[in-house]
Write a protein that holds these residues in place. Structure first.
Motif, PDB file in Angstrom:
ATOM      1  N   ARG A   1      -2.782   9.083  -9.310  1.00  0.00           N
ATOM      2  CA  ARG A   1      -3.092   7.840  -8.634  1.00  0.00           C
ATOM      3  C   ARG A   1      -4.579   7.507  -8.610  1.00  0.00           C
ATOM      4  O   ARG A   1      -4.957   6.466  -8.104  1.00  0.00           O
ATOM      5  CB  ARG A   1      -2.622   7.913  -7.179  1.00  0.00           C
TER       6      ARG A   1
ATOM      7  N   HIS B   1       0.846  -1.203   0.000  1.00  0.00           N
ATOM      8  CA  HIS B   1       0.000   0.000   0.000  1.00  0.00           C
ATOM      9  C   HIS B   1       0.881   1.253   0.000  1.00  0.00           C
ATOM     10  O   HIS B   1       0.589   2.233  -0.688  1.00  0.00           O
ATOM     11  CB  HIS B   1      -0.895  -0.042   1.237  1.00  0.00           C
TER      12      HIS B   1
ATOM     13  N   PRO C   1       6.210   7.730  -7.830  1.00  0.00           N
ATOM     14  CA  PRO C   1       5.585   8.591  -6.833  1.00  0.00           C
ATOM     15  C   PRO C   1       4.823   9.755  -7.429  1.00  0.00           C
ATOM     16  O   PRO C   1       3.996  10.356  -6.758  1.00  0.00           O
ATOM     17  CB  PRO C   1       6.779   9.068  -6.007  1.00  0.00           C
TER      18      PRO C   1
ATOM     19  N   VAL D   1       3.987   1.725  -1.160  1.00  0.00           N
ATOM     20  CA  VAL D   1       4.717   2.051  -2.390  1.00  0.00           C
ATOM     21  C   VAL D   1       3.778   2.600  -3.468  1.00  0.00           C
ATOM     22  O   VAL D   1       4.236   3.095  -4.485  1.00  0.00           O
ATOM     23  CB  VAL D   1       5.494   0.828  -2.946  1.00  0.00           C
ATOM     24  N   ARG D   2       2.510   2.523  -3.238  1.00  0.00           N
ATOM     25  CA  ARG D   2       1.557   3.114  -4.177  1.00  0.00           C
ATOM     26  C   ARG D   2       1.090   4.487  -3.727  1.00  0.00           C
ATOM     27  O   ARG D   2       0.219   5.087  -4.354  1.00  0.00           O
ATOM     28  CB  ARG D   2       0.341   2.195  -4.329  1.00  0.00           C
ATOM     29  N   THR D   3       1.605   4.938  -2.602  1.00  0.00           N
ATOM     30  CA  THR D   3       1.095   6.193  -2.037  1.00  0.00           C
ATOM     31  C   THR D   3       1.873   7.386  -2.583  1.00  0.00           C
ATOM     32  O   THR D   3       3.101   7.355  -2.650  1.00  0.00           O
ATOM     33  CB  THR D   3       1.208   6.127  -0.499  1.00  0.00           C
ATOM     34  N   ARG D   4       1.151   8.429  -2.940  1.00  0.00           N
ATOM     35  CA  ARG D   4       1.758   9.578  -3.592  1.00  0.00           C
ATOM     36  C   ARG D   4       2.542  10.447  -2.618  1.00  0.00           C
ATOM     37  O   ARG D   4       3.670  10.824  -2.883  1.00  0.00           O
ATOM     38  CB  ARG D   4       0.654  10.403  -4.268  1.00  0.00           C
TER      39      ARG D   4
ATOM     40  N   ASP E   1       3.129  10.567   3.978  1.00  0.00           N
ATOM     41  CA  ASP E   1       2.177   9.482   4.242  1.00  0.00           C
ATOM     42  C   ASP E   1       2.839   8.128   4.020  1.00  0.00           C
ATOM     43  O   ASP E   1       2.622   7.177   4.777  1.00  0.00           O
ATOM     44  CB  ASP E   1       0.960   9.600   3.315  1.00  0.00           C
ATOM     45  N   ARG E   2       3.641   8.087   2.961  1.00  0.00           N
ATOM     46  CA  ARG E   2       4.301   6.825   2.646  1.00  0.00           C
ATOM     47  C   ARG E   2       5.237   6.403   3.786  1.00  0.00           C
ATOM     48  O   ARG E   2       5.256   5.253   4.200  1.00  0.00           O
ATOM     49  CB  ARG E   2       5.083   6.971   1.345  1.00  0.00           C
TER      50      ARG E   2
ATOM     51  N   ILE F   1       4.980   7.208   6.861  1.00  0.00           N
ATOM     52  CA  ILE F   1       4.191   6.813   8.037  1.00  0.00           C
ATOM     53  C   ILE F   1       3.700   5.376   7.886  1.00  0.00           C
ATOM     54  O   ILE F   1       3.766   4.576   8.826  1.00  0.00           O
ATOM     55  CB  ILE F   1       3.016   7.795   8.244  1.00  0.00           C
ATOM     56  N   ILE F   2       3.232   5.048   6.691  1.00  0.00           N
ATOM     57  CA  ILE F   2       2.754   3.668   6.483  1.00  0.00           C
ATOM     58  C   ILE F   2       3.908   2.679   6.605  1.00  0.00           C
ATOM     59  O   ILE F   2       3.772   1.600   7.193  1.00  0.00           O
ATOM     60  CB  ILE F   2       2.078   3.531   5.102  1.00  0.00           C
TER      61      ILE F   2
ATOM     62  N   PRO G   1      -2.385   9.633   8.709  1.00  0.00           N
ATOM     63  CA  PRO G   1      -2.893  10.385   7.564  1.00  0.00           C
ATOM     64  C   PRO G   1      -3.960   9.626   6.791  1.00  0.00           C
ATOM     65  O   PRO G   1      -4.066   8.402   6.885  1.00  0.00           O
ATOM     66  CB  PRO G   1      -1.651  10.588   6.694  1.00  0.00           C
TER      67      PRO G   1
ATOM     68  N   TYR H   1       2.984   1.471 -11.448  1.00  0.00           N
ATOM     69  CA  TYR H   1       2.269   1.947 -10.278  1.00  0.00           C
ATOM     70  C   TYR H   1       3.162   2.288  -9.108  1.00  0.00           C
ATOM     71  O   TYR H   1       2.696   2.675  -8.068  1.00  0.00           O
ATOM     72  CB  TYR H   1       1.235   0.909  -9.850  1.00  0.00           C
TER      73      TYR H   1
END
Lengths: 639, 283
Positions: free
Chosen positions: B10, A231, B6, A233-236, A240-241, A243-244, B84, B3
């Protein structure tokens, strides 16, 4: 690389069963089918306990329904993500019923009793890291024990029920995490469901991973961690990335606190993922737009924590516990490769008693299942050629899937059979994705709007039949016949060897013996007694003499006295049933000693147990008609 | 790989993994939209406090639910909501809630282990409730304009999912009930051998042997009244059955019943009765 943002029109497909109401009806029927499967399996266990006929038919029909009904429902409702998700939960919960029906209200397996000792110690002392004489490394990985005991303390439920509640919740979480992995990578809820179903056909899933112990606690956390990384590595957003990824790292640390092999597997997967991403980024160093995210945060956290925990906390216990396992595995594999010994025949068991061996058609089912999974792996990997290794994440899962044939090869020796079963729970995470890839490329096109009714029905039958076949076959491969269904007592047969007579004797020792008492017994009574009280079971060797010899010699001889004195054994426990039938898993106390030869199909000689009653060195202190406990004269121990 | 970039758009992507389009109705990261704080924000911290109190003070059935929620759901859910919006877009958040809650419990347990009282309900329950309350409070204080999670488009009405879930739950409960009942029956039936000597009227006593083994057993019973050698009887008793032997009790004599196994080599049980005093005992 192609990114296609589809228009709402192109996303709209005709629902496979028309209106949502019809889909809801089908999903409800599928859930009812799975429920009926659960009831059938429960009935099989009830019949088994009562010694009635019809056990096998109920069991296999029920198990077939548990795999087939949710799969059929998911296939028919494939356009409704919510319903497919619900049916994923139904599949996972339904399959958990299989284990629950066998041991519904108490601990049953070897691993569970070994865990129980640590749980009771924690309850007694309120502190962790107390030594567990049954398995030394349990105390060094206390994550699961904390949760089981805390839930028991807070709810007032029994330890078994509390721990099973935790495992059930985790299995659901694991199923949904695998669903997420499939959905993110392959984009379709049906394929995600099939991934979960494929994972549920691994030989360890139904029984081994459902029992209460540290490995089954840690594995779902590891799989959720992998799903979180996917999840991330798909976050822009970069923040946020991170944090995940930190959340995934926290899960990795908890896994490191809970189980050694799972944490090493998770660390290896994340490091491999990072390396693949780093290599890709290096190759595209001049093209920022082609760069991918490297999950180095959870990889580093999991690896460092698992490594540090091994070095500073667990290395001695692990060396003691896993050292002999690896040594014997290495020797066995080396011996097979060099031709010094032949490979083990598949489905062979030490004792030739009916309850221990499957009929030929079930063995064929097992072969078909293993072969089918190999075919899935090969064809799925073959699909990767289209991607030219651009899909790095899928490549990582493909590497994980390659563990499967390796694990299958380990089945060829007796010493590595258990290791082989355990590798499935890891390799099938990859196999689920690889098989999904095969579905996407080969069968998914037949579900398009223009596809004929016939091709859709054929595809559906392939999916339902395939999953059911793999599932039923995996049970044959992964679980011994005597351990699948509850039934009358059997000698040396794990769950089937634990009965109220043994529990009664163990409860008596817990009430009477002082803490620290040393005793010798057969493996089943050893773990029952040592699980319930603070006692030390003696096995292994004394001056080169096996403790098992104590139970095989026809008279109390000097070797017996050396064993008793050397291990300072206070009590000897004998179970008369061991003299009445052969053990399902081979000779209970080893196959031989000087002057005595016990074959796999023979029970312990009755004279070997009768000697304790006749000898003045022992006094009978407990007898429930089956299990007898003798106190060893204290002068004998001190001498 | 498409995918993993960055900077790419998306929303509603369809992934192409090298030639075959594999997108579909499944995973779609959703764009956050600003809105008012969730009205349910207070529910979970309050629930955590109530659960902690219930586990410490409440009656059993309430403790079962409270303990389960406190250990395996509430802390993780609070933490997820505090992170977030992207984290909350994890497709099946239940998995994250359960896993994070269990991690919290493990960490709280480790911390409690370092204290003198150790891992006890009085330490762990308030700690888990405190985590939930603090994390939820931080969300309310620092993220008052927290964009609420947009609900996904559901293809069927949410409430209607109760039908398949409920159907399965009822049937699964029946399956568990069948298993538990048959297991209890087996456990009660299989116990051990019982022997008793009980006085009846007119100078008689009943010696009762009950076979609570799981198989039929053969016993040798010796009833001794102190007058000569005791009577020896062989009893074949089916599993779970009893046999009663009526015996005369001479006055001032103790009646002793000794139960041996079939080969009469091992003494299983012994029971005695002194009829005139009424005292009795067994071993």
């Amino acid at each position: 690389m192609t990114v296609d943002v589809r228009t709402p029109e192109s996303q709209t497909r005709t629902l496979s069963l028309g209106s949502p109401d019809r889909q809801l009806l089908v999903a409800s029927l599928a859930a009812a089918g799975a429920g009926a499967g659960g009831i059938s399996v429960a009935a099989a266990n009830a019949l088994g306990r009562a010694g009635e006929p019809g056990v096998s038919a109920c069991y296999w029909i029920g198990l077939g329904l548990l795999y087939a009904a949710p799969t059929a429902g998911a296939y028919c409702c494939r356009r409704s993500r919510s319903l497919v998700l619900v049916l994923t939960g139904v599949l996972v919960a339904g399959l958990y019923l299989v284990y629950l029906s066998a041991t519904p209200s108490q601990f049953g397996t070897t691993d569970e009793f070994q865990t129980l000792r640590s749980l009771l110690d924690l309850q007694r002392t309120h502190h962790l890291f107390g030594a567990n004489p049954l398995v030394s490394d349990y105390s060094k990985f206390p994550g699961s024990q904390v949760v089981f005991v805390v839930l028991h303390q807070l709810t007032g439920l029994s330890l078994a029920t509390s721990a099973r509640s935790v495992i059930f919740g985790e299995l659901l979480a694991q199923g949904f995490a695998l669903f997420t992995v499939g959905e993110i990578l392959l984009g379709s809820p049906l394929v995600a469901y099939l991934g979960v179903a494929i994972y549920a056909t691994n030989a360890s899933y139904l029984y081994f991973d459902a029992q209460v112990f540290y490995e089954s606690f840690a594995l779902p956390l590891a799989i959720v961690s992998v799903a979180l990384v996917l999840h991330a590595v798909r976050t822009r957003s970069q923040l946020d990335r991170y944090i995940i990824l930190v959340l995934a790292a926290a899960l990795g640390v908890a896994v490191g606190l809970s189980h050694h092999m799972v944490s090493y597997w998770l660390a290896a997967v994340l490091v491999l993922w990072s390396v693949v991403a780093a290599v890709h980024n290096y190759r595209h160093r001049r093209d920022d737009s082609a760069k991918v995210i490297c999950p180095w945060i959870p990889a580093a956290a999991t690896t460092l924590f698992a490594g540090g925990w091994y070095l500073f906390v667990a290395h001695q216990a692990l060396a003691h516990e896993l050292g002999p396992v690896f040594n014997s595995a290495y020797s066995a594999v080396k011996s097979v490769i060099s031709g010094a010994s032949g490979p083990k025949a598949p489905f062979s068991t030490p004792a030739s008693i009916a309850a221990v061996n499957d009929p030929p058609f079930l063995k064929i089912l097992g072969y078909l299942s293993a072969f089918g999974e190999l075919v899935l792996l090969v064809l799925g990997l073959w699909q990767l050629r289209h991607r030219r290794w651009r899909a790095q994440t899928i490549a990582v899962f493909a590497f994980v899937a390659l563990l499967y044939p390796l694990g299958l090869a380990l089945r060829l020796t007796e010493a590595t059979t258990e290791t082989s079963s355990r590798t499935n729970e890891y390799s099938f995470v990859g196999l689920a994705v690889v098989a999904g890839l095969l579905w996407i490329d080969s069968l998914d096109p037949s579900l398009r709007r223009h596809a004929s009714f016939r091709s859709r029905v054929t595809t559906g039958l392939v999916a339902i039949g395939g999953i059911t076949l793999l599932g039923l076959g995996s049970v044959v491969v992964g679980q011994a016949p005597y351990d699948r269904i509850a039934g009358p007592y059997l000698v040396g047969a794990d769950i089937r060897s634990v009965d109220p007579l043994g529990e009664q004797a163990a409860a008596w020792t817990a009430a009477v013996w002082p803490a620290g008492t040393r005793f010798a017994a057969d493996p089943t009574n050893s773990r029952l007694i040592a699980a319930l009280g603070e006692f030390v079971p003696e096995d292994g060797q004394v001056d080169g003499l096996s403790v098992g010899q104590l139970f095989l010699s026809p008279t109390v001889d000097s070797a017996d006295l050396r064993i008793l004195a050397g291990d300072k054994i206070d009590y000897v426990v004998i179970d008369q049933r061991l003299t009445e039938a052969p053990s399902a898993t081979g000779p209970v106390f080893g196959s031989s000693m000087p002057g005595v030869r016990v074959t796999a199909s023979a029970p312990v000689p009755a004279i070997s147990f009768a000697k304790f009653a006749a000898s003045p060195d022992f006094s009978l202190v407990y007898d429930n008609g089956t299990i007898r406990i003798f106190k060893v004269n204290s002068s004998l121990i001190s001498s | 790989m498409s995918y993993l970039r960055p900077d790419e758009p998306r929303d509603d992507p369809v992934i192409n993994l090298g030639g075959t389009e594999v997108g579909g109705s499944g995973y779609r990261p959703r764009r956050a939209s600003p809105s008012a704080p969730e009205p349910t924000a207070l529910v979970f911290p309050v629930a955590a406090v109530l659960c902690a109190l219930t586990t410490l003070l409440g009656p059993s059935p309430a403790r079962w639910v409270s303990g389960l929620l406190l250990v395996s759901y509430l802390p993780g859910r609070a933490i997820r909501k505090a992170l977030p919006e992207t984290v909350n877009r994890f497709p099946v958040s239940f998995a994250v809630d359960v896993a994070t809650s269990l991690v919290c419990t493990v960490m709280v347990g480790l911390a409690a282990d370092a204290t003198t009282p150790g891992i006890r309900p009085g330490v762990v329950a308030p700690s888990l409730a405190a985590i939930t309350v603090l994390v939820s409070a931080s969300v309310m204080i620092f993220r008052s304009q927290n964009p609420a999670r947009r609900k996904p488009n559901r293809d069927v009405k949410k409430w209607s999912l109760v039908i398949p879930v409920g159907t399965f739950t009822v049937m699964a409960t029946a399956a568990v009930a069948i298993s538990v009942r048959s297991n209890l029956a087996a456990t009660e039936r299989v116990s051990t051998t019982e022997l008793s000597v009980l006085p009846v009227k007119n100078g008689h006593a009943h010696v009762t042997v009950t076979n609570l083994e799981h198989v039929p057993e053969t016993y040798r019973l010796v009833i001794s009244t102190g007058l000569g050698q005791g009577k020896i009887r062989t009893l074949d008793i089916p599993a779970g059955a009893s046999e009663v032997i009526d015996t005369v009790t001479p006055s001032m004599r103790r009646v002793t019943a000794s139960l041996y196994d079939g080969s009469a080599t091992t003494l299983l049980r012994q029971a005695w009765l002194q009829p005139d005093t009424g005292s009795k005992g067994s071993t």
